[in-house]
Structure formats: structure tokens, C-alpha cells
Design a protein around this motif. Structure first.
Motif, PDB file in Angstrom:
ATOM      1  N   MET A 118     -19.216  10.110  -7.652  1.00  0.00           N
ATOM      2  CA  MET A 118     -19.824   9.357  -8.756  1.00  0.00           C
ATOM      3  C   MET A 118     -20.144   7.929  -8.333  1.00  0.00           C
ATOM      4  O   MET A 118     -19.255   7.171  -7.997  1.00  0.00           O
ATOM      5  CB  MET A 118     -18.845   9.301  -9.939  1.00  0.00           C
ATOM      6  N   ALA A 119     -21.396   7.601  -8.307  1.00  0.00           N
ATOM      7  CA  ALA A 119     -21.769   6.250  -7.914  1.00  0.00           C
ATOM      8  C   ALA A 119     -22.854   5.741  -8.851  1.00  0.00           C
ATOM      9  O   ALA A 119     -23.996   6.152  -8.752  1.00  0.00           O
ATOM     10  CB  ALA A 119     -22.258   6.249  -6.476  1.00  0.00           C
ATOM     11  N   ARG A 120     -22.442   4.896  -9.806  1.00  0.00           N
ATOM     12  CA  ARG A 120     -23.420   4.301 -10.724  1.00  0.00           C
ATOM     13  C   ARG A 120     -24.316   3.351  -9.938  1.00  0.00           C
ATOM     14  O   ARG A 120     -23.934   2.837  -8.905  1.00  0.00           O
ATOM     15  CB  ARG A 120     -22.706   3.496 -11.835  1.00  0.00           C
ATOM     16  N   SER A 121     -25.491   3.141 -10.496  1.00  0.00           N
ATOM     17  CA  SER A 121     -26.397   2.183  -9.856  1.00  0.00           C
ATOM     18  C   SER A 121     -25.873   0.771 -10.062  1.00  0.00           C
ATOM     19  O   SER A 121     -25.561   0.380 -11.185  1.00  0.00           O
ATOM     20  CB  SER A 121     -27.783   2.368 -10.449  1.00  0.00           C
ATOM     21  N   ILE A 122     -25.698   0.038  -8.980  1.00  0.00           N
ATOM     22  CA  ILE A 122     -25.211  -1.347  -9.088  1.00  0.00           C
ATOM     23  C   ILE A 122     -26.087  -2.270  -8.253  1.00  0.00           C
ATOM     24  O   ILE A 122     -26.694  -1.840  -7.273  1.00  0.00           O
ATOM     25  CB  ILE A 122     -23.736  -1.510  -8.619  1.00  0.00           C
ATOM     26  N   GLN A 123     -26.131  -3.518  -8.673  1.00  0.00           N
ATOM     27  CA  GLN A 123     -26.975  -4.479  -7.958  1.00  0.00           C
ATOM     28  C   GLN A 123     -26.163  -5.631  -7.377  1.00  0.00           C
ATOM     29  O   GLN A 123     -26.709  -6.482  -6.688  1.00  0.00           O
ATOM     30  CB  GLN A 123     -28.039  -5.050  -8.910  1.00  0.00           C
ATOM     31  N   THR A 124     -24.872  -5.633  -7.665  1.00  0.00           N
ATOM     32  CA  THR A 124     -24.059  -6.764  -7.240  1.00  0.00           C
ATOM     33  C   THR A 124     -23.714  -6.682  -5.753  1.00  0.00           C
ATOM     34  O   THR A 124     -23.265  -5.645  -5.275  1.00  0.00           O
ATOM     35  CB  THR A 124     -22.725  -6.791  -8.019  1.00  0.00           C
ATOM     36  N   VAL A 125     -23.925  -7.788  -5.055  1.00  0.00           N
ATOM     37  CA  VAL A 125     -23.448  -7.889  -3.683  1.00  0.00           C
ATOM     38  C   VAL A 125     -22.521  -9.092  -3.639  1.00  0.00           C
ATOM     39  O   VAL A 125     -22.889 -10.178  -4.096  1.00  0.00           O
ATOM     40  CB  VAL A 125     -24.595  -8.096  -2.685  1.00  0.00           C
ATOM     41  N   VAL A 126     -21.317  -8.881  -3.180  1.00  0.00           N
ATOM     42  CA  VAL A 126     -20.370 -10.001  -3.092  1.00  0.00           C
ATOM     43  C   VAL A 126     -20.452 -10.582  -1.689  1.00  0.00           C
ATOM     44  O   VAL A 126     -20.004  -9.958  -0.724  1.00  0.00           O
ATOM     45  CB  VAL A 126     -18.927  -9.535  -3.400  1.00  0.00           C
TER      46      VAL A 126
END
Lengths: 169, 980
Positions: A1-9
Motif C-alpha cells: 500500500m503506497a498512497r501518492s505523496i509529494q513530500t520530500v524531506v
């Protein structure tokens, strides 16, 4: 399960770390080109000793302004005309045979030496004036002056280097 | 032997030249230096400059335009000819200020500079006179300086007759003539498409790329004011041009040291333009096309000429990223590869090799595609490998393989130029294959080629067509078959060709029976007169080519309609001859190559079948590993398999599948279900948002390799720039991944990969990097001795009996939906952006011209629903919904609407509306079959078409530069002998 994410730390890089990384790069490059860098340092020191670095620094810092001033100066009619003369002279020089040129210059030197003691002419004269006023004693004197110059020059032109050297006081 | 040639006397020597050449070509061909300024080999004679005057049979003539004749006496050296040429050049220099050393165009290739030097012009006979016009800086990509313009008309000729956008002209009626755009508006408000032809052919610095200004020279970056004074000084002190030239030559030589010029192949569409890229460090100064480029010569479109700034975008991914919880974290390559090794290894061990799938990229090189399928098959032991040609061109390939044998265009762009009739079905080459379309427009305008366009949207080529067919959506197969039947009924099919070269004739003719004019007209909505006219145009043409693209392939019956096209060509004998053939226009730069090099589940490189044990054996020997025998999944099946829980992991390269696959919601839901997902890309795409590991790849300019264009033409690209940050060329990344799974590969260059791949295939056996050096290219099949095949099937079709096969097909009606979905949705490319826009939207000039996507609606629909430019609507299909601003246009009619594939915002992607229905044979989604309903959200809003959009301009078609108007001016004194 991998939701779409845009965050890059992005890791926070401190100023010291950045500096350290950059210094590391410099050290690496410096050790690769050590010989050249040592030579360059000597050149730099020599330039510093003679004050050239100050001048260069000022020029670089004020580059656009300095260039604008230089161009302003160059754009003045008298300077432009000098430049033109200069370029034409350089072109003319380029056309001269170097042996002939040397000889002629020697002649000019000799001529000037010969007239160095004579008084300078008072005014510029046209050719027809000269012809009409040949009888005038002053004109005569002037002509003699010129002939003296030509004589000196002519002698230098005719004779070899060593003899030309001997001409003059 | 000598009869083939014309004998002429050139400066007292006999010379043999080919008939049809001009005096200028004869002079230059004989190795004699002869000035010429307005003549350009790509444009032909323009006759504005008079600098090529020679004496022919005693008369002064323009050498560029006079054809050679037997026994002609040509003399270039007479006093009169020399005087005329000098006078001509003096007149040019009256229009052009020579300040070469501080000019950005002083790069050794300035025609004016070189001609003035060649003619030893030392002084300006007529002083330069400034014109009363400002520079036009309005276009984001190039500028026009009327003061430097010599009015040679090259730009006008290029715009009117090569690009045929018909924007530029010279207004000869003014006191000071100048080039004008449309009817004299600023460049950016005209219909200019920014293709760059005018800039490329400009013989001086009048038209220049803005990216060159102040960058190219050592002294050109100076402030305008100071520069102006410097030019004045240079002029005042100039003692004659020879010394100026000498200094500028030195400066030009110095520029060579810091400007790199590297050949590349364009990364955008399938035309395969190649050109030099000029760079200074990482700055792209300009794209400089070359006459020797095989597909495009000096032609480019806005993307190829000006669309490269994305390479230096700050949005580039330059570190590997790994998902931890709800965020991505940058990691080293080693760490990223560790994660891949562990997770992919676990999934393979637990669920078997077929639980992992691989998607290669039509944006990547042949070498990279070859490695990707080798990784899947040889290292990871699965045939689950595919590429995006599944979304567009697989049906065309299928049709060609059914009927003729090889899955590629049957000829070259040159054949399209030579045809008497070109038929475009469901394709929009003016926007999707711009440079190819210029060849068709030029052939039509200059040489009388006929054009039929069949499309449900009145696109740019449809506007220009001799006959525009607007069939009902999804009925192309019917009119193609109806026309075929009519031709047979007239007895005008090529019976001899069929007898000698084609099988299944009777079966095919029987299959046409039902396609009577009545039936055809009823189903397609085309009048019988139009059908008959179409048939007659085909029957009357000696050479016919048919181009098609996604308007044909992306239907339930995409393969069958493609087959109907091939059948029609066979029926009329329009294959295997110059100027004829079948041309499925490949969308991406390397969609052809991705297939050629084995990125499809059933095919190894060279279209060799995985199911053939002998072929498998060959590859097992070569690769030193066993190969899988299970049939693999294609892209479409992969998505289903994820939903079904059979597919657990995916490694995807250079493909924004989350928005470009149809039924995007369904695809995105699948990605959410993956246990492990590797995305390798240049940018953080929508697809990357679903990834577990993102690997930073290098775009085309940062690597070596080869691309294969729509003509089956293999071309080399050279590395222009080093990879940005920690990004790597895809072939290196694939190798790193493969070696984590014991591959033990040791490729050090793409050359090794290419030569390994080609030597294994029959199709490209003789292809080597050496044979592709520089601008050389090879069109497959390539024999072992390096002989290539620009025109297919001249020695028979690609079947054991060398005969083509008719393949009877029947019509599949399009998807039907409930009546509430009352609008017919169409979609496709637009000129400025490529596909979804991940690259082009990061080119500031392109973004400025077309900042957002939109929906085109007809005037009728607008009147009915109260829509206007800028109205915000919601479009709803059974599969999803999108919100878009409206553009009202007559490109669409009635209840047809059109949405570009461009989607700077993923939530605006047209594929949120499309379905998963697909072509029966190839699984290509039926993108072009969908109906939607519309809700108006806000009646007024900002129009998505902003200033700078060429669609708002008003072209000004002219026959050319109209040089007669120059000659008729009172201030023009002729230099040639009056022959009237």
C-alpha cells in the motif's frame, strides 16, 4: 500500500557542513594540481608586491562603469581620430620592409641630430608661398635648415650601419 | 554515359553537370568559389540579393535561378560580373552595420561576414542608414532587429514555403521595407509558431535566438549603451573592413574554445530531427540544425529549436529518493540499491519472478530499452516487459505485420514528399509531427501534391486539405472499406500487382461486399459524393501515401482500421514504390526503437518471437542464462494483474503512466496496491508519487545512445552535458540494478550494448556505431554489410513466399454509453507541449505561451450552453471527472469536444475520463472513444489562450518573398541584363 505523496524531506545541511564539503572539494582539486597552484601563488604574490592586484580588483569590481568611461573617452573626436591614425600607422608599418624601415629610422635620427642646434621654424608655408618667397633670407635659412636635415638623413641612408652611428655630435 | 549530363563552359573550361541544376550549383559544384547570400540549399533561389551574378552567354544573370543549358558559356570573372556583384554587396551593407567582433552571430558561420570577406570588400560604398524601426523583442525565443536586416527574404521563404506557416512577409511598399509578422503585429501577437526556421536561415544577426544574445561572444555581454558607443567607435576608426574582419575572425576562433557544439537527436516526437546543440558550460546557447540531418535538414519545431531549458530545471530529481512513512528521503545510490535488492528479491522469492513487471520507455535510447528487457528476461526471469507503444502504435504495427510483414513505416519522409496524393487519417501532424507536416505542406503548396484529411476535428492540416472528410467517430474502417469497394467496382484496383504480389484476394474482395455506398454513407455520415471523390482522387493518383496515428489506433477496432488502410494500399498497388506506402506516425522519439529492441512481452529484439525455442536458444547462448517461457503481461494486463493481486512489484522507467494510461483513476488505484514500486525519471512525476524508490535519470542531452524514428531510421545522439547532480543515464542505472541480482554486466559504453543487441538480431545485423557516426543513419532492415532499406518490400514482402496478404476485417462499433453522456470526447497533442507536458511545461518560454490546458467546444455548443472563452466547466464520464476552462473554436463542431493531453496539473488529465476498453488485438486503450456530460461551474473566467498563442494570430499567406515588388521599386536599379 503506497498512497501518492509529494513530500520530500531534505536533510538540513548546516552552514558548517556545507563549508566543510566545499573545502573538501578545494583540497581535492588543490592536491591534484599542486605544482600549478604553487606557481600561481608566486605570481599572485609578485603582483601584490607591485600593487597590481589592487588595480585589477578595482577594475573587476567596477568593470561596467570603467568600460563605460573608457568608451566615453574613446568616443571623443580627437581620441577617435588618434585611434584612426594609430591603426593606419600600424597598417602602414606593416607594409614597410623591415630592413628599409631600420635604415630610414636611422636616417631620421641622424637628421634630427643634425638640426638639433638650429632654431625651429616660425610658421607653416604652402608650396607656392615657398616658391614665391625663396628670395626672403629667412626662407632661405629655413630651406637650408631642411636641406641640412635631408643631408644628414641622406648620408645615413647611403652609408652602412657603423658609419651612420658615427654621424652626429 | 555523358548523355546524362549537360556540357557547359565555365571560365573557359568544359564542365559536365546534371540537367536541372542551376548555374550557381554548377559553379559551386565545380569547386569555384562564388558569392551568394539569399540562396540557401533548403530554400532554392530567392533572387533578392544579386550577389551571385555571373555572365552567361554574354548577359549578366542571377546564377541561382538560371538552369544550365547545353553549351552554355558561363563566366564569373568578367569585369561587368565582378562590378555587379560588388555593387550588390554594397547595397546589402547599406542595410547592415558591420560590428562583427561585438556581434553574437560572429561564430564563423555568418553568411554576410563570410561573403564580404570572400569578396574582399574593404569599404562601405554606401553608408549604413538606420531604419526607423525598433527591435522586436516580444517573442520569448527570438528577436528581430530591422536595422541589421538585409531584406534577403530567406526567413520569408522559409516561413511561407518550407515551414508553410505563412506568417512572415516583406512589406516592399514602405519607404523602408522590413519583415513583418501577419499584417504587421508584434511577433508574439502573430500566428508565428516559433519553429525557428527563420532564425536558422537568417544570413546575419537580424533574427537571433535570445539565448545567444550577450552570451556567445567575449565582448557581447556589454550593456546596450556602452555597446552602441563601441560600435560607433569601431566604425569611426575602421581603416577598412579587412582589419575588422581579421580581429573578428580571431574572436570567433576564441569562441570555439568555450562554445561546445554537439550533435543530438530530438527527444520529443517520432520525426527524429537531429541537430547541433551549442552550449557554454551548462547554458544552452542554441540549437543549430544542419543540412546533413537526414530527417529534418534545417527544419525544427518550437520544441526541438527552443524547448530544452527543462534540462536545467530546478525541479530535476538529482538524488535517489526512498519512501519512509509519509515522505521521501534522499539517499545515496548504494542505499537506494540496497532497498531495491532487498525488497525486489523478497518479492521474487516469495511470489515468483512473474510477480514483478518492467516498463521501459519510448523516451529512452535503444540501448536502454535493450537492457531493460534483458534485465527482465535474463536476470529477473520474466516476460513481463512492455513499453508505451502499447498506448499508441501497437495496432499499426499489428496491421503492418498482418499484411506486409514488418512493423514499421514502409518508406521515408522523402516518399511522403514525392507522393501525388497523401491521405491523413486520424492524425494531426502539424502539431504532433511538426517537421514531417512541413514536408507535406510544402509539397502541396509548391508542387501541387493533393491532400485528403479524415478527422473528427478540423485540425491545421484539415484546414489545408483539398478534401476534408469528417466521419462519425470510430467509423474510419467503414469509409476506407467503402472507398476500396468503389475502386474495385470501377475496375481501378491494381489487378496486376495483386496477381503478382498479394494473397487472399478473393477472400478480401468478398469481405468488401457489405460496404456499399449506401451503407458506408449511412454509418460514416459522409456523403456519397465525398466517398466517390475520395475514391477518384486515389484512382487518379500515380503515387499515394496514407499517414495515420492515434485517431485510428486508439479504438476498439484500432488494429482492424489500421489493417483496412494497409488493405487499401495493397489494393491500389501503392506500396514498395517510391512515393507510396503506409505511414503510422510514431508519437514519441523512440517508440519505434522500444519495440525494435524487444520491450514487448512476446518479442525479443528485432521482433523475434519469445515462443520460438530456436530463437530463445540463441539468446540463452548469447546471454548465458536460461530464459523464461511463461507468456508475459502487457501494460494493460499488468494494471489488471495488480488489482487481482497477482502482480506485486513494478520497475517503471520514463513514463508518467499514472496520467497517460487510460482510466487514470483505475491505474492510480493499482499503483496504491503495489508492494514495491520503482520509478526512474527525470522529474517528480505523478507516477513517482506512488513510488517506494525514485531513481534520478538523465535526459537525452546528458547521455549517448541511439533513437529510431518513425522512418525506422537509427540515429546517434552524443552527450551534450554531464548528468546533473547525482542523476545517471538510464543504461547505467539498469546495469546497477541488474548487478545487484547477479547479472555481472560490465558495459562501459552504449556502443557495446548497441553492437551486442544488433548483432543478435536479423533485422539490424549490420548496424554499428561506426556506420552511424555523426549525422549518418541507417534505416532497418540493415544487412550484415551495412546496407540499409529506406524503402521496404522492393524485393518482395516480408513473408516466406515474399507475397503480401490481404487481411479481411470488419467494423467494430465504438463504445456506447447512456444518453446523459451527450458529448463526444476527443483528445490529442498540441504543438507547443509534448504529451502531458512534464518536460515542456518546464521551458519558461513555452509555459508563457501555453500556460494551461483547456477544453475546446464548438460554437454551436457554446451558443446552446452559454459558454465563452474562459468558462469553467466540469466534464464527467462514468470513469472520472475533470475541471477545465473552455475555448470556443470551429476546430470542433456540434457536440464534439477536444481536450489536449497536456496536464500541468494531474487532476486535469484527460485520462481521468477515459476507460479501460481496448483494441481487441493489441490491448491499446480506446482513448478516442468516450462520451461525457458537462456542468458549467463559472460562466466567466480568464481565457486559457493567452497572448503569444499562435492560434490567436492571422496568417498572411504569400507565394513567397515577392521579389518582383522589390524590382518594381523606383529606387531599385537592375544589375542583370534586361532580357525582355
Amino acid at each position: 500500500m503506497a498512497r501518492s505523496i509529494q513530500t520530500v524531506v531534505w536533510p538540513t545541511v548546516t552552514e558548517e557542513e556545507k563549508q566543510e564539503a566545499r573545502l573538501g572539494e578545494v583540497r581535492r582539486e588543490a592536491s591534484n594540481d599542486a605544482d600549478g597552484i604553487i606557481q600561481a601563488l608566486k605570481v599572485l604574490q609578485a603582483m601584490e608586491d607591485r600593487g597590481m592586484l589592487d588595480i585589477l580588483l578595482a577594475l573587476l569590481q567596477r568593470g561596467e562603469g570603467v568600460l563605460a568611461h573608457v568608451v566615453d573617452v574613446l568616443a571623443k573626436p580627437e581620441v577617435t581620430s588618434s585611434l584612426e591614425t594609430l591603426i593606419k600607422s600600424v597598417q602602414a608599418l606593416g607594409k614597410l620592409n623591415s630592413v628599409g624601415l631600420l635604415k630610414t629610422l636611422d636616417g631620421v635620427t641622424a637628421g634630427l641630430d643634425r638640426v638639433a642646434e638650429a632654431a625651429p621654424p616660425e610658421q607653416h608655408l604652402g608650396v607656392y608661398d615657398v616658391l614665391r618667397r625663396l628670395k626672403d633670407p629667412d626662407v632661405n635659412a629655413g630651406l637650408a635648415f631642411a636641406l641640412d636635415f635631408l643631408q644628414g638623413m641622406g648620408r645615413a641612408v647611403r652609408t652602412s650601419g657603423t658609419e651612420a652611428d658615427a654621424v652626429g655630435p | 554515359m555523358t548523355d546524362k549530363y549537360v556540357h557547359v563552359e565555365l571560365n573557359g573550361h568544359e564542365v559536365l553537370v546534371e540537367p536541372g541544376t542551376t548555374v550557381l550549383q554548377a559553379i559551386l559544384g565545380a569547386g569555384v568559389e562564388h558569392p551568394h547570400v539569399c540562396y540557401h540549399p533548403a530554400l532554392g533561389p530567392i533572387e533578392t540579393c544579386d550577389t551571385c551574378i555571373a555572365e552567361v552567354n554574354g548577359a549578366l544573370v542571377r546564377a541561382c535561378s538560371l538552369p544550365v543549358e547545353e553549351s552554355m558559356k558561363i563566366n564569373t570573372k568578367t569585369v561587368a560580373a565582378r562590378f555587379a556583384r560588388k555593387e550588390a554587396m554594397d547595397r546589402i551593407l547599406k542595410n547592415h552595420e558591420l560590428y562583427c567582433t561585438v556581434c553574437d552571430n560572429n561564430n564563423g558561420n555568418c553568411t554576410i561576414h563570410n561573403t564580404a570577406m570572400q569578396m574582399e570588400i574593404d569599404h562601405q560604398a554606401y553608408p549604413f542608414e538606420p531604419k526607423p524601426y525598433e527591435k522586436d523583442m516580444s517573442n520569448p525565443f527570438y528577436r528581430y532587429d530591422p536595422n541589421q536586416c538585409i531584406l534577403c527574404g530567406r526567413c520569408v521563404e522559409a516561413c511561407q514555403n518550407l515551414q508553410v506557416s505563412e506568417v512572415l512577409s516583406i512589406d516592399w511598399s514602405r519607404e523602408n521595407p522590413r519583415v513583418i509578422w501577419d499584417n504587421d503585429v508584434p511577433i508574439n501577437e502573430s500566428s508565428c509558431v516559433s519553429c525557428g526556421h527563420c532564425v536558422t536561415v537568417c544570413p546575419c544577426n537580424a533574427l537571433m535566438e535570445k539565448s545567444m544574445l550577450g552570451e556567445a561572444g567575449f565582448l557581447t555581454g556589454i550593456e546596450e549603451d556602452t555597446l552602441g558607443k563601441m560600435i560607433d567607435i569601431t566604425k569611426k576608426v575602421e581603416p577598412g573592413y579587412s582589419s575588422i574582419f581579421a580581429i573578428s575572425e580571431i574572436e570567433a576562433e576564441m569562441r570555439e574554445a568555450r562554445i561546445q557544439k554537439t550533435k543530438t537527436v530530438c527527444t520529443y516526437c517520432g520525426v527524429g530531427c537531429s541537430f547541433d546543440v551549442w552550449t557554454k558550460d551548462r547554458k544552452i546557447l542554441k540549437v543549430e540544425p544542419q543540412m546533413e540531418a537526414p530527417a529534418n535538414q534545417i527544419s525544427t519545431c518550437v520544441k526541438g529549436k527552443f524547448g530544452w531549458d527543462f534540462v536545467n530545471s530546478s525541479d530535476r530529481i538529482v538524488e535517489p529518493l526512498v519512501r519512509r512513512g509519509d515522505a521521501f528521503y534522499p539517499v545515496s545510490w548504494e542505499e537506494a540499491l540496497d532497498v531495491i535488492e532487498t525488497r525486489l528479491g523478497q518479492i521474487r522469492d516469495e511470489h515468483g519472478p512473474d510477480a514483478i513487471a518492467y516498463i521501459a520507455s519510448s523516451k529512452c535510447t535503444n540501448e536502454e530499452n535493450y537492457l531493460m528487457q534483458k534485465l527482465a528476461r535474463s536476470v529477473m526471469h520474466t516476460n513481463n516487459i512492455d513499453n508505451c507503444s502499447r498506448y499508441c502504435q501497437a495496432p499499426a504495427t499489428e496491421a503492418l505485420r498482418r499484411t506486409m510483414g514488418l512493423g514499421g513505416d514502409t518508406g521515408s519522409i522523402k516518399d511522403l514528399e514525392q507522393a501525388d496524393l497523401v491521405i491523413i487519417v486520424g492524425a494531426n501532424p502539424a502539431e504532433a509531427h511538426p517537421v514531417l507536416s512541413t514536408r507535406l505542406r510544402r509539397a502541396q503548396k509548391k508542387y501541387g501534391q493533393k491532400l485528403i484529411v479524415a478527422d473528427i476535428r478540423k485540425n491545421i492540416m484539415a484546414e489545408r486539405a483539398d478534401l476534408f472528410l469528417h466521419p462519425n467517430q470510430g467509423t474510419d474502417l467503414v469509409w476506407l472499406s467503402g472507398v476500396a469497394k468503389y475502386i474495385v467496382d470501377c475496375g481501378k484496383h491494381d489487378a496486376q500487382f495483386l496477381q503478382e504480389h498479394v494473397n487472399n484476394v478473393d477472400q478480401f474482395l468478398a469481405s468488401l461486399e457489405k460496404f456499399t455506398l449506401d451503407y458506408t454513407s449511412e454509418v460514416t455520415g459522409l456523403s456519397k459524393e465525398m466517398l466517390i471523390q475520395t475514391a477518384e482522387m486515389i484512382m487518379n493518383a500515380e503515387r499515394v501515401c496514407i499517414c495515420w496515428a492515434m485517431g485510428v489506433t486508439q479504438h476498439l477496432g484500432g488494429s482492424d482500421t489500421s489493417t483496412a488502410i494497409c488493405n487499401l494500399l495493397l489494393l491500389t498497388g501503392n506500396v514498395a514504390r517510391p512515393g507510396t506506402g503506409a505511414y503510422p506516425l510514431r508519437g514519441h522519439n523512440n517508440v519505434q526503437g522500444a519495440g525494435d529492441f524487444g520491450c514487448a512481452p512476446a518479442m525479443l529484439p528485432g521482433y523475434e518471437l519469445v515462443s520460438d525455442p530456436e530463437i530463445r536458444n540463441k539468446y540463452e547462448q548469447a546471454w548465458g542464462t536460461p530464459l523464461p517461457t511463461n507468456p508475459g503481461l502487457n501494460n494493460h494486463q499488468m494494471v489488471d494483474a495488480i488489482h487481482e493481486g497477482k502482480l506485486k512489484a513494478m520497475y517503471l522507467i520514463g513514463e508518467d503512466m499514472a496520467v497517460v494510461d487510460s482510466n487514470a483513476n483505475y491505474v492510480q488505484q493499482a499503483f496504491e496496491k503495489l508492494d514495491f514500486f520503482i520509478v526512474q525519471d527525470v522529474f517528480f512525476s505523478k507516477t513517482a508519487e506512488f513510488a517506494d524508490v525514485i531513481l534520478p535519470a538523465s535526459p537525452s542531452l546528458e547521455k549517448e545512445g541511439t533513437f529510431t524514428n518513425t522512418e525506422r531510421r537509427i540515429q546517434r545522439l552524443y552527450q551534450v552535458l554531464p548528468p546533473l547532480g547525482n542523476s545517471k543515464p538510464d543504461w547505467q542505472i539498469i546495469q546497477l540494478v541488474a548487478n545487484r541480482f547477479g547479472a555481472n554486466w560490465n558495459y562501459t559504453s552504449p556502443r557495446q550494448i548497441f553492437e551486442e543487441a544488433c548483432s543478435l538480431t536479423e533485422l539490424m545485423k549490420g548496424a554499428t556505431y561506426e556506420r552511424l557516426e555523426g549525422y549518418q543513419s541507417l534505416q532497418w532492415p540493415v544487412a550484415a554489410d551495412g546496407t540499409d532499406t529506406p524503402l521496404l518490400y522492393q524485393d518482395g514482402f516480408f513473408f516466406p513466399d515474399k507475397r503480401a496478404r490481404f487481411y479481411p476485417v470488419d467494423w467494430t462499433p465504438p463504445i456506447a454509453l447512456e444518453a446523459e453522456y451527450d458529448l463526444e470526447l476527443n483528445n490529442g497533442r498540441i504543438l507547443e507541449h509534448f504529451h502531458e507536458g512534464n518536460m515542456t511545461n518546464r521551458v519558461p518560454g513555452i509555459h508563457e505561451k501555453v500556460p494551461e490546458t483547456f477544453v475546446e467546444v464548438s460554437k454551436e455548443l457554446a451558443a446552446e450552453r452559454g459558454l465563452q472563452d474562459g468558462t469553467l466547466v466540469r466534464l464527467i464520464s462514468p470513469y472520472g471527472k475533470v475541471k477545465l476552462p473552455v475555448v470556443v473554436t470551429d476546430r470542433v463542431s456540434g457536440k464534439h469536444i477536444y481536450i489536449p493531453q497536456l496536464s500541468p496539473k494531474a487532476e486535469q488529465a484527460v485520462n481521468l475520463l477515459t476507460s479501460s476498453h481496448h483494441d481487441k488485438a493489441t490491448f491499446t486503450p480506446a482513448y478516442k472513444e468516450m462520451r461525457v456530460k458537462m456542468e458549467v461551474l463559472e460562466f466567466t473566467g480568464k481565457s486559457p489562450f493567452v497572448k503569444g498563442n499562435f492560434r490567436l494570430g492571422h496568417p498572411n499567406p504569400q507565394p513567397g518573398v515577392n521579389v518582383e515588388m522589390k524590382w518594381a521599386r523606383k529606387d531599385y536599379r537592375p544589375l542583370v541584363t534586361d532580357r525582355s
